[in-house]
Structure formats: structure tokens, C-alpha cells
Write an enzyme that holds these catalytic residues in place. Structure first.
Site, PDB file in Angstrom:
ATOM      1  CB  SER A  49      -0.904   0.011   1.232  1.00  0.00           C
ATOM      2  OG  SER A  49      -1.572   1.245   1.375  1.00  0.00           O
ATOM      3  CE1 TYR A 107      -6.853   5.449  -2.693  1.00  0.00           C
ATOM      4  CE2 TYR A 107      -4.874   5.355  -1.337  1.00  0.00           C
ATOM      5  CZ  TYR A 107      -6.179   4.976  -1.582  1.00  0.00           C
ATOM      6  OH  TYR A 107      -6.816   4.132  -0.707  1.00  0.00           O
ATOM      7  CB  THR A 114      -6.700   2.936  -5.495  1.00  0.00           C
ATOM      8  OG1 THR A 114      -5.992   1.775  -5.035  1.00  0.00           O
ATOM      9  CG2 THR A 114      -8.098   2.939  -4.914  1.00  0.00           C
ATOM     10  CE  LYS A 136      -7.888  -2.411  -4.246  1.00  0.00           C
ATOM     11  NZ  LYS A 136      -8.837  -1.472  -3.617  1.00  0.00           N
ATOM     12  CG  HIS A 190     -11.666   1.403  -1.402  1.00  0.00           C
ATOM     13  ND1 HIS A 190     -10.899   2.206  -2.210  1.00  0.00           N
ATOM     14  CD2 HIS A 190     -11.014   1.374  -0.211  1.00  0.00           C
ATOM     15  CE1 HIS A 190      -9.850   2.644  -1.539  1.00  0.00           C
ATOM     16  NE2 HIS A 190      -9.899   2.140  -0.320  1.00  0.00           N
TER      17      HIS A 190
END
Length: 374
Positions: free
Chosen positions: A115, A139, A165, A246, A270
Site C-alpha cells: 500500500s 492513488y 486505485t 483497481k 474498496h
């Protein structure tokens, strides 16, 4: 695992037992952060409940032999069709945090998606688990230069792909966190990937930075509803890494993703943490998979708790599934050994279910093996 996990026998036999052990060990505020979702948590519940409405129709006397769950994912082998989804703040669950998760993933022969909000720097995650297959989630940030620097940093650490994402133009309203007053990490923890990379030179500071004795500013993650496909194109051109998109739930977005050169698509709501009442991921999968026409791998993220769930997703068009919360439960319950137990349970269940369905491998799974029961 040896000993006990939060009062539960050291060898839990289901992911539910692992979660119970984790809940007994975690600070209730941190458990709520991991377990909770947006709004009334309709989507959180739906992700799991939808699998129960699907049945498997096994074939018999097929002479398939022992099942092998291995797959190929982005051109490289994986020992099972289960990857570790990107989840934040692993050191809330265990002091070793993402290091322990990566070691368990490497031992299981599967992919860990690190992440952007990892509490261990991506370089340190890679160093802790030599040979691990790592992808890096991020992100898109309004500071495009920082986004590129971070992506290049992940590539230098050995990450094979970027998992962008796309479903978060703003943060979801997570009411458990609001009630608990959980807004940030404890003072001894940081999102270590959010420091400007010294290998690229420091970037300009932004609001919300913090310094600690390791030096270097820590940026906040900034959600921006103005970000678009053009920003994704710029990132792809600047890094050259394969991009897994994603957060795709609509077939039209799957088709657009192909036009913009993504290497894979992850069907995901999510985990119910963004827009509440989005349908269950498994219910969205068939239409998204059909929209790709098999041009790229499709992964499913959301609600997988059993090996039979994995088979249903693969039969309906997924190449692999991603699991997030179960990995955190394993980490909280037993550290690296707890994560290893979660992956071992899923592997054993996948192998047994494949054999009972008459399939030698995931390639033998087809939509006719799944039937809606209610």
C-alpha cells in the site's frame, strides 16, 4: 503457529476463527478501522453475503487428477490464485507490519500489493522478503511529479506493477472512525512511502507534513476529484510499469481502461469503504470481465473468505482474487505465522474445491459450474 492466538487455538481452521483471534488482540479502535466501511456498511456485508447466494455445480468422473492451483499473472507464475490486497497501516496489527506480511507472501509464492499508506517503506518491505513478488498500490496525486517519483521509487525497490486505485476522488465517510475519533496513526508510526524519495531529490512540502527523528517530511495522501484518465496516461508514460486499475465496477470503465493501456483490471468496491450501497464485487464481476473480452487479466477484490469463494470468482471471469481484511486478521492474531496460516487455509480449500469440482487447475473453471441459488 505455536501457542495461542487471543485465546483461540493456535491452528485456526477458518478465517472466521482468525478474525475472532485478531479482534481479541487489537485495540477496538484499530479493529474498527480495519473492519469498518462507509455509511451503513451495506456494501461491506453484501461483499460476503453475495458469495453465499452462489452455488458450485461439480462435475464428476473427469479423471482430472490432483489439483494444482498455480496460475500465471502478468507473465509470471504465482503458486495460487490469491494475492494480498493493498491495505494500510499493518504496524497497527503487528510491530513487524508489512515486513511480516511480505515474508508470508513470499513463502506462499504469491503476490503482495504494498500500500501507498504502508507503515514500512517499500524498500524495507522488499529487503525483508528477498524474492517476494511485490506490486505497489498508489492513488494518483494532484502533484504529478510526486506521483511519478513514488512510482519510480517502487520500481527501484523491485515492484513489478503499479496498482492505481481509481475509486477515491474523496475519502469515504467511515462512521466507525468518526465515532472513535480515529483520524491518524499513533505518534510512533508514519506512512513511510509518503516521504520524498532521497534518491530523486526532495519535493516541495505540502500541508499536513510531519517530521520525526528519521528525517524527511511525510506528505498527506490527497484525494482530488479533478484527476482523470489523462493523469493515468501520464503516469504510464513516465514509468513504463504495467498498470493494474483497481476500483472498476462499471463495464464502460473497463472498456475505457483497455483503451488507456492498462495491463489488468481489479473489480473492487474498496471493501465497502468508499461509496456505500455499491453492489457486491462478485455480482459486478461477470459484466466487467465480459467487457474486457479476455484482453487483460481481471482480478476480484472483496468478500473472499473461503476457497469456494475463490472458485466462484475464477469461474465467473477472474484470473485471481485479492484478500485484504483476512490478511490483517492473520497479522494481528499471529504476525507472520498468522498471515501464513490464512494463505495456507485458502490454498488447502482451493485445492480441495478444485478436485471436488473435477478440475485439475483454475483453467478448468467455467461459468456453467456456478449457479445462483436465491
Amino acid at each position: 503457529m505455536n501457542g495461542t492466538m487471543g485465546g483461540v487455538a493456535a491452528e485456526p481452521w477458518t478465517l472466521r476463527e482468525v478474525e475472532a483471534a485478531a479482534r481479541a488482540r487489537l485495540d477496538p479502535v484499530h479493529y474498527d478501522y480495519f473492519a469498518g466501511g462507509a455509511g451503513d456498511e451495506v456494501t461491506v456485508r453484501a461483499n460476503e453475503a453475495a458469495f453465499a447466494r452462489l452455488g458450485l455445480l461439480p462435475r464428476v468422473l473427469r479423471g482430472a487428477g490432483p489439483a494444482d492451483p498455480a496460475i500465471t499473472l502478468l507473465g509470471r507464475p504465482a503458486a495460487l490464485p490469491v494475492v494480498i490486497a493493498p491495505t494500510a497501516f499493518h504496524r497497527l496489527a503487528d510491530p513487524e507490519g508489512e515486513r511480516a506480511t511480505a515474508r508470508a507472501a513470499a513463502a506462499a509464492g504469491t503476490v503482495m500489493i504494498v500500500s501507498m499508506a504502508s507503515t514500512v517503506a517499500v524498500e524495507d518491505v522488499a529487503a525483508a522478503a528477498p524474492g517476494a513478488r511485490l506490486w505497489f498500490q498508489l492513488y494518483l496525486q494532484p502533484d504529478a511529479d510526486f506521483t511519478v517519483r513514488l512510482a519510480r521509487r517502487a520500481a527501484r525497490a523491485g515492484c513489478e506493477a503499479l496498482v492505481v486505485t481509481a475509486d477515491s476522488p474523496v475519502f469515504g465517510r467511515r462512521e466507525r472512525d468518526l465515532r472513535n475519533g480515529f483520524h491518524d496513526l499513533p505518534g510512533h508510526l508514519r506512512c513511510e512511502n509518503l516521504r520524498d524519495d532521497p534518491g530523486e531529490g526532495p519535493g516541495e512540502g505540502t500541508g499536513g507534513e510531519r517530521d520525526d527523528d528519521r528525517g524527511g517530511p511525510v506528505r498527506p495522501i490527497v484525494m482530488d476529484p479533478r484527476l482523470s484518465w489523462a493523469d493515468l496516461d501520464r503516469l504510464r508514460a513516465a514509468t513504463g510499469l504495467p498498470i493494474v486499475l483497481k476500483g472498476v465496477t462499471h463495464p464502460a470503465d473497463a472498456r475505457l481502461a483497455l483503451e488507456h493501456g492498462v495491463a489488468a483490471i481489479m473489480v473492487s468496491n474498496h471493501g465497502g469503504r468508499q461509496l456505500d450501497t455499491v453492489p457486491a464485487a462478485i455480482d459486478l464481476l461477470p459484466d466487467v470481465a465480459a467487457a474486457t473480452g479476455g484482453a487483460v487479466p481481471v482480478l476480484l477484490d472483496g468478500g473472499v473468505r473461503r476457497g469456494t469463494d475463490v472458485l466462484k470468482a475464477l469461474a465467473l471471469g477472474a484470473t485471481a482474487v485479492a484478500v485484504g481484511r483476512p490478511v490483517l486478521w492473520g497479522l494481528a492474531a499471529g504476525g507472520e505465522a498468522g498471515v501464513a496460516r490464512v494463505l495456507a487455509l485458502l490454498r488447502a480449500e482451493v485445492e480441495q474445491a478444485l478436485t471436488l469440482c473435477g478440475c485439475a487447475s483454475p483453467a478448468g473453471l467455467t461459468p456453467d459450474l456456478v449457479r445462483r441459488t436465491c
